[in-house]
Each structure stands twice: as structure tokens, then as C-alpha cells.
Design an enzyme around this catalytic site. Structure first.
Site, PDB file in Angstrom:
ATOM      1  N   HIS A   8       0.830  -1.214   0.000  1.00 17.43           N
ATOM      2  CA  HIS A   8       0.000   0.000   0.000  1.00 17.43           C
ATOM      3  C   HIS A   8       0.864   1.263   0.000  1.00 17.43           C
ATOM      4  CE1 HIS A   8      -3.878  -2.102   0.880  1.00 17.43           C
ATOM      5  NE2 HIS A   8      -3.085  -2.962   1.484  1.00 17.43           N
ATOM      6  N   TYR A  63       0.878  -3.950  12.494  1.00 18.45           N
ATOM      7  CA  TYR A  63       0.847  -2.537  12.086  1.00 18.45           C
ATOM      8  C   TYR A  63       1.633  -1.633  13.032  1.00 18.45           C
ATOM      9  CZ  TYR A  63      -2.509  -3.698   8.437  1.00 18.45           C
ATOM     10  OH  TYR A  63      -3.110  -4.226   7.329  1.00 18.45           O
ATOM     11  N   ASN A 103     -10.303  -2.756   2.519  1.00 22.20           N
ATOM     12  CA  ASN A 103     -10.008  -2.784   1.087  1.00 22.20           C
ATOM     13  C   ASN A 103     -11.285  -2.547   0.284  1.00 22.20           C
ATOM     14  OD1 ASN A 103      -7.242  -3.284   1.251  1.00 22.20           O
ATOM     15  ND2 ASN A 103      -7.482  -5.511   1.131  1.00 22.20           N
TER      16      ASN A 103
HETATM   17 FE1  HDE Z   1      -2.437  -4.695   5.668  1.00 21.41          FE
HETATM   18  N1  HDE Z   1      -0.621  -3.884   6.067  1.00 21.41           N
HETATM   19  N2  HDE Z   1      -1.777  -6.471   6.361  1.00 21.41           N
HETATM   20  N3  HDE Z   1      -4.183  -5.567   5.134  1.00 21.41           N
HETATM   21  N4  HDE Z   1      -3.108  -2.946   4.957  1.00 21.41           N
HETATM   22  C1  HDE Z   1      -0.279  -2.609   5.847  1.00 21.41           C
HETATM   23  O1  HDE Z   1       0.877  -1.226   7.338  1.00 21.41           O
HETATM   24  C2  HDE Z   1      -0.655  -6.671   7.075  1.00 21.41           C
HETATM   25  C3  HDE Z   1      -4.524  -6.866   5.329  1.00 21.41           C
HETATM   26  C4  HDE Z   1      -4.361  -2.671   4.520  1.00 21.41           C
HETATM   27  O2  HDE Z   1      -3.170   3.566   3.919  1.00 21.41           O
HETATM   28  C5  HDE Z   1       1.059  -2.260   6.410  1.00 21.41           C
HETATM   29  O3  HDE Z   1       1.231   0.992   7.516  1.00 21.41           O
HETATM   30  C6  HDE Z   1      -0.588  -8.038   7.538  1.00 21.41           C
HETATM   31  C7  HDE Z   1      -5.924  -7.080   5.094  1.00 21.41           C
HETATM   32  C8  HDE Z   1      -4.444  -1.292   4.092  1.00 21.41           C
HETATM   33  O4  HDE Z   1      -1.552   3.430   5.370  1.00 21.41           O
HETATM   34  C9  HDE Z   1       1.500  -3.550   7.112  1.00 21.41           C
HETATM   35  C10 HDE Z   1      -1.703  -8.640   7.059  1.00 21.41           C
HETATM   36  C11 HDE Z   1      -6.416  -5.848   4.745  1.00 21.41           C
HETATM   37  C12 HDE Z   1      -3.174  -0.762   4.313  1.00 21.41           C
HETATM   38  C13 HDE Z   1       0.342  -4.466   6.815  1.00 21.41           C
HETATM   39  C14 HDE Z   1      -2.453  -7.657   6.324  1.00 21.41           C
HETATM   40  C15 HDE Z   1      -5.317  -4.924   4.779  1.00 21.41           C
HETATM   41  C16 HDE Z   1      -2.364  -1.827   4.861  1.00 21.41           C
HETATM   42  C17 HDE Z   1       2.041  -1.700   5.424  1.00 21.41           C
HETATM   43  C18 HDE Z   1      -2.115 -10.094   7.204  1.00 21.41           C
HETATM   44  C19 HDE Z   1      -7.846  -5.494   4.373  1.00 21.41           C
HETATM   45  C20 HDE Z   1      -2.701   0.638   4.014  1.00 21.41           C
HETATM   46  C21 HDE Z   1       2.285  -0.277   5.838  1.00 21.41           C
HETATM   47  C22 HDE Z   1      -2.461 -10.435   8.514  1.00 21.41           C
HETATM   48  C23 HDE Z   1      -8.773  -5.712   5.452  1.00 21.41           C
HETATM   49  C24 HDE Z   1      -2.943   1.577   5.153  1.00 21.41           C
HETATM   50  C25 HDE Z   1       1.426  -0.057   6.963  1.00 21.41           C
HETATM   51  C26 HDE Z   1      -2.525   2.964   4.788  1.00 21.41           C
HETATM   52  C27 HDE Z   1      -1.033  -1.680   5.239  1.00 21.41           C
HETATM   53  C28 HDE Z   1       0.318  -5.716   7.293  1.00 21.41           C
HETATM   54  C29 HDE Z   1      -3.650  -7.957   5.656  1.00 21.41           C
HETATM   55  C30 HDE Z   1      -5.498  -3.541   4.442  1.00 21.41           C
HETATM   56  C31 HDE Z   1       2.834  -4.083   6.685  1.00 21.41           C
HETATM   57  C32 HDE Z   1       0.523  -8.645   8.359  1.00 21.41           C
HETATM   58  C33 HDE Z   1      -6.685  -8.384   5.235  1.00 21.41           C
HETATM   59  C34 HDE Z   1      -5.640  -0.572   3.523  1.00 21.41           C
HETATM   60  O5  HDE Z   1       1.650  -3.364   8.479  1.00 21.41           O
END
Ligand code: HDE
Length: 689
Positions: free
Chosen positions: A73, A359, A145
Site C-alpha cells: 500500500h 501494524y 479494502n
Molecule cells: Fe495490511 N498492512 N496487512 N491488510 N493494509 C499494511 O501497514 C498486514 C490486510 C491494509 O493507507 C502495512 O502501515 C498483515 C488485510 C491497508 O496506510 C503492514 C496482514 C487488509 C493498508 C500491513 C495484512 C489490509 C495496509 C504496510 C495479514 C484489508 C494501508 C504499511 C495479517 C482488510 C494503510 C502499513 C494505509 C497496510 C500488514 C492484511 C489492508 C505491513 C501482516 C486483510 C488498507 O503493516
């Protein structure tokens, strides 16, 4: 009044000096700067001196302007806004943010997933839809999402997913796209991805605008009322402008026309007061409902059909202010699924549980300090007191000695600091709501084993055009798999569990034999198709928030042009005049009409419909102009309405535009047509799988 006076110093360089309202330029430490043009030298042509603290501070700070980009993202666009609760749900949740009439400030960040911060806006990709609510009980982040399900069931697979989909490790390409070996190698070995792949291969991943996509909290959460009673909930964002997507060829060309297509669209809409809006919806259900389903509600690869649990609208989000500074706000905003408030709680979804520690960790490495919550965009708007102290970049200056608790400092007349409250956050008691307990096991529940039923549900809920797009996307993506010849058949073998016809179409499109069906961990079942899953069944016949490109040239009839512009604007759409020269065209009445865009830089893919308003002479000139022919050809190929003056016929003919319901004159029929896409036209313009 001029803010600066200019003078010319030695060597003719320009000095701008503060006068009137312009503030004095200083160093970061407030020292007024006398010369911002020349570094300090030893002699007129000598070396620069280490003593030059003005130069050194300026370069030092510049050298450190970047912070690590988000691992996923990374490319995002943000906006400020307000959320207003419109329904009383106090029977379900005690959260203040849901009190009917309550207005809560928000910051929203939309993003693509796979590409880097400088990548394009329009790849085939999932979009992030992250909302930070600055509630009076602390920040609540709903980090979702634009697709209601996810690729994986367990957080432990997330690094594999991300490694596989991002650019390949040795060659560092492709940027921002899943059409490559490693993604499909991994996905074809992971049947649980199949449902999300259906969504990813549909036009959901090609949104027309960030303003025209749905958002989903994805996981099952809980709502908790004042009595502590918990219910399960799924969150939905429903765009007021309806769902609208582009088609693949158009998305590819948009990428060439405007790398910032979505970012610009969002900025301009807010800037001109056309504030994007979404309704927040909830699907609420209990343990009995959960147990009666053929899937597990804690499995993030599953959705709950809206036909089974209707979406109840409980509030409205309005984005009404662009960021003042991209870095300070959109880049530094730190979303945390752990930001939750009393009245909302987590479920045991194993994907959500993994996110709960990821996060916080990532923000520390991105923003460099555990005090990232003090950055204005992340700071709560309500009072905040605790005994956390010190750390890098501490900006709070706590007074007194109370940095521990319990303490009895107050008895001595000193400030004893904050205390906990019974009204504070308390984890929902499983005994008074949906229960999800069990032994500690490194195991995947049997209830998570069905990977195909909902993929089938999704595919069978699409109309024939949408199904063709999905089949064609699989063909395109799998055709990009290079040396790993085992991958496409393996994927098609999985698709046979979804829908035999889909599998056959993909195999035919790839020119490979239909492989043997893969063995499903659990045999899929048929679920009743759901209209809510289709884009086409949820598009609005409206022009509001959209743009009509109006191609003119010298000789265009002024009255005809003005009538089109007026009719388009009456529908709350943007009328964008395009001419061979941006200075404009000389119209029939002798006046010069300035263009909003030059033809070469304003291809028809940036519009929702086009009007071609030409005189005989104007048309004769444009027939020899490739960009004009392409303008009409692409509008036709992208299934858009084309309204044209009679004199424009030679241009339409050259562009291969054939008569159909979407090709009209410039009257009322054009405005009606412009609210639609003409998917029936598609078989006439391209072969789909
Ligand atoms: Fe994320 N995800 N994610 N994700 N995600 C990040 O956090 C992570 C997941 C989502 O505009 C990271 O700040 C893991 C699902 C959005 O700043 C990180 C897992 C969904 C955004 C991270 C998931 C999301 C992130 C990267 C599996 C939809 C952007 C930078 C357990 C419900 C937020 C950050 C923004 C961002 C980890 C799965 C949505 C790396 C470990 C499911 C919208 O922390």
C-alpha cells in the site's frame, strides 16, 4: 501587497527579501537567513567552508527527507472529512462514534497494494480503503479494502503473498502488477486464494475513480452494547455515486495518459466542492446465524451475501478537505487495526489477529519512533493521558513526578496523573456474545476448508459481460507466466472447481489442454447468486461526478457546443472541451473558445462519454489527425457513449465507429446514453475469452 522584494546581488543572482506579510526565512532553529543563494566560500572562487551552518542544515535535512515507504500500500492518496452517524444503533454498540447525529472528523487513505510510492494509479490491483475516525473516545481505524474478502486465511501466509505479488526479487519487475510468474506460481498452489482471485480478475480492480468504489472492513468484527452484549458485524462502505469501473484496455491506456489518474480525480473533486460520499453499512449477525452457514464467519476468504444479511446503513462519510501537505499527512498517517474504541471489538479471525501486532511494528520502522502517535495526523483529537514516557522524538512535556500508577501523590497535593475508568475499553466476554474459544493449536479449522463455493458464488453472480472479463483477465495474467509452464494448467485445474465453463474458457484462451480437476480440500456447494457482488448490477445511470470530453476544432458551431456543455453540466458532470490547440478553436460565430485540454494530451479514456462537435471543415482537418481518430476509436472500444454532429461522420467512419445504441446525435439521446456503458458492443470490438 507584494510579499517579497527582489534585488540582484553579486553575480546577478536573485535575492527575495521579506517585506509586508512574508515571514522571515530562518534555519530550523530560528536564526534569520541573510543569503539563501550562496554558500560560504573561502575567497570568491574558493572551497566551501564547514562553518556554513545554513548550507549544512539545509542539505542535511534534504538528505533525510524520505522515510521507508510502506511495504504494501505504498502508493496512496488521502483526504480529510467527516463521518455523521445517521441511525441509532445503541442496542448494538455503545461507541460514541455511532451516536445518532454525532459528527466525527476522519482522515481517509486510498491505496494500491503492490506498487511503490511512485507507481501508477491504474494497475489491476486491490485498493486499500483505510479510515481513521478521530472519535471522542479515541481513534478508531477501519483499515479495509475495496474487496470484501482476502487472499489468505491466516496471517502467517502474508509475507509469502506479498513477496510473490510484488516485483520479482532478482529483476525488480513488474512494478505494481500480479501478471507474472511468482504470483501465479504461489496462488495456484494456494487454493484458498481462489475466491479473491475472482474479484481481482474482475473489473473491481480497475476502479473508474476512488470515489466510485465500495469499501469493506473484510474481517468479522464485534459490536458491543452498554450491557456488554456482543454481536458479530461486517462493515461496508457504499459509494453514493454507485460502483463504476473501467475496462482493461482503457486502464492500460489510462496508465499512459495519466499516471495520477485517481489521485488527480480525488483532489479535483474535493477542490471543486464535489465532495465524495459513502454510506457506512453494517451486516449484524449472531452465533446461531454463524453456525448455520456453510462457511466460517471467521474466515476472511468468505463474505456474507447481502441477500442473507442485509446491509443496514448507519452513517455517512463525506470527504471535504484535501491534505495541506502530502508528506505530513498522507505519508505519515499510521493506521492501526489495534486502534479500536469501546463498543467495537475484534473477532478471532486469524488474519485479523495477525494484523493486530503487525501494524504497530511497521509504523515504528516507518516513522522511526514509538511516539508516532504524536504526529498531528495520528494524534487523537480527544484528551490523552497515560504514563508512557520518553522515547525518540518525544514532544509532550509532562509535568510533575507521576509517571507510575498506582500512586498516592495526590494526597500530598501533587498531580497524581490519570486513572482507569469502568467505561473504558473491555474485551467482549464470549459468554455474552458469539463464542470463539478453543484449545491452543497450530491448526486450520476444518470449517475453513472450502475454498471454492464462494468463488463459484462470485462468478455465477456476474452478468455475461463481467464473466467474460474475468475469464479474459485470467488468460491475460496467466499468459504472462514465463518459464514456469506447470503454473497455468495448475491454476486452470483449480478453476474447474469454481466453474467448468470458466475453466474451459481460460484453457481455450491460453491454448492449452483442459487439465484434470484439482482435488478440493472440501467439495464446493452451490450458493444462491447475489446481485450485490456484480458491478454492472450496481452502477448508477447518472452523469454526476463524471466527465464528458467534448472534441471541437476550428469551425465548430458555437450554439451546438454550448447546448452540449449546458446539458452535461445540468447533470452535475464536468464538460471538458478538447481541441487540437489548448489556446482554443475559432467557432462558427468568430469567437475563440479556449480548450480545457489539448487533444494530444486528452485522450478519450480520461472521460466517461464523448461528444464530437465539428463542422465539415473541422472534420476534414481532424480526419488526418491520428489523435482525433484514436479519440473516437477508443471511446467506441471502451464502450462509451459517443454523441456527434452530423458533420463528424467521416471521422467516426475512419475510427471504425459503427452505429449502435451508444452512438447518437448531440441531443437529449446523447445525455441519456452518456450515463451508460455499452457492454453489448464489446463482442464487436474485441475477442474475449
Ligand atoms: Fe495490511 N498492512 N496487512 N491488510 N493494509 C499494511 O501497514 C498486514 C490486510 C491494509 O493507507 C502495512 O502501515 C498483515 C488485510 C491497508 O496506510 C503492514 C496482514 C487488509 C493498508 C500491513 C495484512 C489490509 C495496509 C504496510 C495479514 C484489508 C494501508 C504499511 C495479517 C482488510 C494503510 C502499513 C494505509 C497496510 C500488514 C492484511 C489492508 C505491513 C501482516 C486483510 C488498507 O503493516
Amino acid at each position: 501587497m507584494s510579499d517579497v522584494t527582489t534585488s540582484t546581488g553579486n553575480g546577478g543572482e536573485t535575492h527575495q527579501q521579506a517585506s509586508g506579510d512574508a515571514p522571515v526565512l530562518t534555519t530550523n532553529h530560528g536564526v534569520p537567513v541573510g543569503d539563501n543563494q550562496n554558500s560560504l566560500r573561502s575567497g570568491e572562487r574558493g572551497p566551501t567552508l564547514l562553518e556554513d551552518f545554513v548550507l549544512r542544515e539545509k542539505i542535511f535535512h534534504f538528505d533525510h527527507e524520505r522515510i521507508p515507504e510502506r511495504i504494501v500500500h505504498a502508493r496512496g492518496s488521502g483526504a480529510h472529512g467527516v463521518f455523521e452517524a445517521t441511525d441509532d444503533i445503541s442496542d448494538l454498540s455503545k461507541a460514541a462514534v455511532f451516536t445518532k447525529g454525532e459528527k466525527t472528523e476522519v482522515f481517509v487513505r486510498f491505496s494500491t497494494v503492490a506498487g511503490g510510492a511512485g507507481s501508477v494509479d491504474t494497475p489491476r490491483d486491490v485498493r486499500g480503503f483505510a479510515v481513521k475516525f478521530y472519535t471522542r473516545e479515541g481513534n478508531w481505524d477501519l483499515v479495509g479494502n475495496n474487496i470484501p474478502v482476502f487472499f489468505i486465511q491466516d496471517a502467517i501466509k502474508f509475507p509469502d503473498l506479498v513477496h510473490a505479488v510484488k516485483m520479482e526479487a532478482d529483476r525488480a519487475y513488474p512494478q505494481a502488477g500480479s501478471a507474472h510468474d511468482t504470483f501465479w506460481d504461489w496462488a495456484s498452489l494456494m487454493p484458498e486464494t481462489t475466491h479473491m482471485l475472482m474479484w481481482a480478475m474482475s473489473d473491481r480492480t480497475l476502479p473508474r475513480s476512488l470515489r466510485m468504489m465500495e469499501g469493506f472492513g473484510v474481517h468479522t468484527f464485534k459490536l458491543v452494547n452498554a450491557e456488554g452484549k456482543a454481536s458479530f458485524v461486517k462493515f461496508h462502505w457504499k459509494p453514493r455515486l454507485g460502483i463504476q469501473s473501467t475496462i482493461w484496455d482503457e486502464a492500460l491506456k489510462l496508465q499512459a495518459a495519466d499516471n495520477d489518474y485517481h489521485r488527480r480525480d480525488l483532489w479535483e473533486a474535493i477542490d471543486t466542492g464535489a465532495f465524495p460520499q459513502w454510506d457506512l453499512g453494517i451486516q449484524v449477525f449472531d452465533q446461531d446465524f454463524a453456525e448455520a452457514q456453510p462457511y466460517d464467519v471467521l474466515d476472511a476468504t468468505k463474505l456474507i451475501p447481502e441477500e442473507d444479511v442485509p446491509v443496514r446503513l448507519i452513517g455517512t462519510l463525506t470527504l471535504n478537505r484535501n491534505p495541506d501537505n502530502f508528506f505530513a499527512e498522507t505519508e505519515q498517517v499510521a493506521f492501526l487495526p489495534t486502534n479500536i474504541v469501546p463498543g467495537i471489538d475484534f473477532s478471532n479471525d486469524p488474519l485479523l489477529q495477525g494484523r493486530l501486532f503487525s501494524y504497530m511494528d511497521t509504523q515504528k520502522s516507518r516513522l522511526g519512533t514509538t511516539n508516532f502517535h504524536q504526529i498531528p495526523i495520528n494524534a487523537p483529537r480527544c484528551p490523552m493521558h497515560n504514563f508512557q514516557r520518553d522515547g525518540l522524538m518525544q514532544t509532550h512535556v509532562p509535568k510533575g513526578r507521576a509517571n507510575y500508577e498506582p500512586n498516592s501523590l495526590a494526597a500530598h497535593g501533587e498531580d497524581g496523573g490519570p486513572r482507569e475508568t469502568p467505561a473504558g475499553f473491555a474485551t467482549a466476554n464470549a459468554a455474552t456474545g458469539p463464542g470463539e474459544q478453543g484449545d491452543k493449536l497450530r491448526i486450520r479449522a476444518e470449517t475453513f476448508a472450502d475454498h471454492y463455493s464462494q468463488a463459484r458464488l462470485f462468478y455465477r453472480s456476474q452478468d455475461e459481460h463481467e464473466q467474460a472479463h474475468i475469464a479474459s483477465s485470467f488468460v491475460f495474467e496467466l499468459s504472462k507466466v514465463g518459464v514456469l509452464e506447470q503454473v497455468p494448467p495448475r491454476m486452470v485445474a483449480n478453476l474447474r472447481n469454481v466453474d467448468e465453463n470458466l475453466a474451459k474458457r481460460v484453457a481455450d484462451g491460453l491454448g492449452i489442454e483442459l487439465p484434470e480437476k484439482s482435488k478440493a480440500a472440501k467439495a464446493p456447494v452451490d450458493m444462491a447468486p447475489s446481485d450485490a457482488l456484480s458491478i454492472h448490477k450496481n452502477m448508477k445511470p447518472t452523469l454526476e461526478g463524471r466527465a464528458v470530453g467534448i472534441l471541437i476544432a476550428d469551425g465548430t458551431d458555437a450554439a451546438e457546443l454550448d447546448a452540449v456543455i449546458k446539458a452535461v453540466e445540468a447533470e452535475k458532470a464536468r464538460a471538458v472541451v478538447v481541441a487540437p490547440k489548448v489556446g482554443g478553436a475559432k467557432l462558427s460565430d468568430g469567437t475563440v473558445r479556449k480548450a480545457d485540454g489539448q487533444l494530444a494530451g486528452s485522450p478519450s479514456q480520461i472521460f466517461d462519454a464523448v461528444a464530437i462537435v465539428l463542422s465539415d471543415a473541422g472534420c476534414a482537418a481532424l480526419v488526418k489527425e491520428a489523435a482525433a481518430v484514436q479519440f473516437a476509436m477508443d471511446a467506441f472500444g471502451h464502450l462509451k457513449a459517443i454523441g456527434a454532429s452530423a458533420a463528424a461522420k467521416p471521422l467516426l467512419d475512419k475510427a471504425g465507429v459503427e452505429p449502435d445504441a451508444g452512438v447518437t446525435d448531440l441531443g437529449a439521446a446523447f445525455i441519456t446514453a452518456a450515463k451508460h456503458r455499452f457492454y453489448d458492443r464489446e463482442p464487436n470490438v474485441r475477442t474475449l475469452a
